[in-house]
Scaffold this motif. Structure first.
Motif, short mmCIF file in Angstrom:
data_model
loop_
_atom_site.label_atom_id
_atom_site.label_comp_id
_atom_site.label_asym_id
_atom_site.label_seq_id
_atom_site.Cartn_x
_atom_site.Cartn_y
_atom_site.Cartn_z
N TRP A 351 0.84 -1.20 0.00
CA TRP A 351 0.00 0.00 0.00
C TRP A 351 0.87 1.25 0.00
O TRP A 351 0.59 2.21 -0.74
N ILE A 352 1.92 1.26 0.81
CA ILE A 352 2.81 2.43 0.85
C ILE A 352 3.49 2.64 -0.49
O ILE A 352 3.61 3.76 -0.99
N ARG A 353 3.94 1.54 -1.11
CA ARG A 353 4.58 1.66 -2.43
C ARG A 353 3.61 2.17 -3.47
O ARG A 353 3.96 3.01 -4.32
N SER A 354 2.37 1.68 -3.42
CA SER A 354 1.38 2.12 -4.42
C SER A 354 1.05 3.60 -4.23
O SER A 354 0.88 4.34 -5.21
N ALA A 356 3.09 5.87 -3.04
CA ALA A 356 4.24 6.62 -3.53
C ALA A 356 4.25 6.67 -5.06
O ALA A 356 4.51 7.73 -5.66
N VAL A 357 3.93 5.53 -5.71
CA VAL A 357 3.92 5.49 -7.17
C VAL A 357 2.82 6.39 -7.71
O VAL A 357 3.03 7.15 -8.68
N MET A 422 14.82 10.34 -4.39
CA MET A 422 14.07 9.26 -5.04
C MET A 422 12.70 9.73 -5.50
O MET A 422 12.23 9.36 -6.59
N LEU A 423 12.03 10.55 -4.70
CA LEU A 423 10.73 11.09 -5.12
C LEU A 423 10.87 12.01 -6.33
O LEU A 423 10.05 11.96 -7.26
#
Length: 449
Positions: A351-354, A356-357, A422-423
């Motif tokens: 969920w955190i990765r999604s 961020a994406v 990275m962001l």
């Protein structure tokens, strides 16, 4: 021709396909071999992790000892705050005052006053009560001397003298650990003492300026003040000598062992998280051990040797950088643990990765709609996300490795910069092309899409 010989494969010919029974046996043997290989990897990984856990606190202590030995500026930085500590200033004032007053012969002054009264024909009752003045005379002298000493000890000059004495003896900590003398800080028996001869000289000069004309005739007195008293200092010295030998190589060995454990583990991510948990726990144990040692040390200090407040201040300053380094390693371990979890298959991590994406994608598409498209550079970033992420993380790790004694604040700063970069790269990758315009309706063809 014999049937058995006809069934045998020729060296040049193709092998016969495995039968069902042979395939089952082959699969069983392969699984057994894989299981043995996996078990061996587990055993090697566990041994490497255990060694890294055991050596981690020793590595932190060894790095602290090595820094205190070789870096003069860092040693002075460690002990400099003691010159401004009220408890240490009070201990120095009491020590110097008591020593100086002990050489003031109040009895002789009282006897001289009695003889003078007798010569002047004073009444006997006055002559007999002259010895009562001895206590008041000593109390007044003590108060006057203490005032002068306190002025010297609390002045900026005292801090300068303190720093200069420790800077000249930049190998003082070596002498403490090895039991050698010859510097401002010496280890004798079970005590660690600081030579304050310069302070004594300044006090004598100040007393002369304040009207004590004979202060410069005070004989030489003990010019040292006890900083630390340890019942088993010799054993501590032996242990510290061993840590000083391994020096900076022990922390490097811990890092190498942890890296080998991660590399040899069947699951690199799980091994990395295990290493971070184990090392973090050992750092907590080290902090608890330092707190326990502080209590034991203060219990062993006799008030007549050193005041509890001054002893606590000295201990806290001497281990300040050790505690700071321990907390830094603990913070790094927690960050590595969180990173390992975020790269895992867990629901929260996904969920955190999604999020961020989607966030970087939305920001990138917004830039593209505004005409700020990254084109080929964005496509390259999008196609090499793994490489760019690894390079950024590696740069952050290298920064911490090259930083001179990083603090938890420095670790947080480097982590924030890594995440921010990275962001930004994710946004630039998402802005590679203009977003497709909205279609006319549900009747889109595949080509339109």
């Amino acid at each position: 021709m014999d049937s058995s010989s006809a069934a045998a494969p020729t060296p040049e010919g193709p092998e016969k396909p495995l039968s069902a029974a042979e395939r089952v046996e082959y699969t069983r043997l392969r699984r057994a071999a894989d299981m043995r290989h996996r078990r061996l990897r587990y055993v090697v990984t566990c041994l490497l992790l255990a060694l890294s856990f055991i050596l981690a606190p020793l590595g932190v202590v060894a790095a602290w000892v090595d820094s205190q030995m070789s870096d003069t500026d860092r040693y002075v930085q460690t002990v400099a705050p003691l010159a401004k500590d009220p408890s240490v200033q009070s201990a120095v004032t009491n020590r110097v005052t008591n020593k100086i007053v002990s050489y003031i012969n109040t009895e002789e002054v009282t006897a001289a006053l009695t003889r003078a009264l007798q010569k002047t024909g004073a009444p006997p009752i006055v002559v007999d009560k002259a010895d009562v003045l001895a206590g008041a005379l000593k109390s007044g002298a003590t108060s006057a001397v203490r005032t002068v000493v306190n002025k010297v000890v609390t002045s900026d000059q005292f801090a300068d003298v303190w720093d200069a004495a420790n800077r000249r003896a930049h190998m003082a900590m070596v002498n403490v650990l090895t039991g050698k003398g010859g510097s401002a800080v010496e280890a004798k028996g079970d005590t660690i003492s600081l030579d304050i001869g310069t302070v004594i000289s300044q006090v004598q000069k100040k007393l002369v300026d304040e009207g004590f004309k004979n202060a410069d005739k005070i004989p030489d007195i003990d010019k040292s003040i006890v900083l630390v008293k340890i019942d088993q200092l010799s054993k501590a010295q032996d242990a510290m000598r061993l840590l000083n030998i391994v020096g900076v190589w022990l922390p490097v060995l811990v890092i190498v062992l942890a890296a080998l454990a991660v590399w040899s583990g069947p699951s690199h991510r799980v091994a990395m998280m295990s290493a971070s948990v184990g090392i973090g726990v050992m750092m907590v144990v080290l902090l608890i051990g330092l707190a326990f040692a502080r209590g034991k040390y203060l219990d062993s200090v006799q008030p007549k040797v050193q005041s509890p407040q001054a002893a606590a201040a000295v201990y806290d300053e001497l281990v300040r950088f050790l505690q700071q380094s321990t907390r830094t390693v603990l913070v790094i371990a927690v960050i590595v643990l969180i990173a390992g979890y975020l790269y895992g298959p867990g629901r929260g991590a996904r969920w955190i990765r999604s999020v961020a994406v989607r966030g970087t994608g939305s920001a990138g598409r917004g830039l593209a709609r505004a005409g700020l498209r990254t084109g080929g550079a964005g496509r390259w970033l999008d196609g090499h996300r793994g490489w760019t992420t690894g390079i950024i993380i590696g740069a952050g790790v290298l920064t911490l490795f090259l930083w001179n004694f990083p603090t938890p604040g420095v670790v947080a700063l480097v982590l924030g910069i890594v995440v921010l970069v990275m962001l930004i790269l994710g946004i630039l990758a998402a802005a590679r092309t203009a977003p497709a315009p909205p279609g006319p309706g549900p009747g889109l063809t595949g080509d339109d899409g």
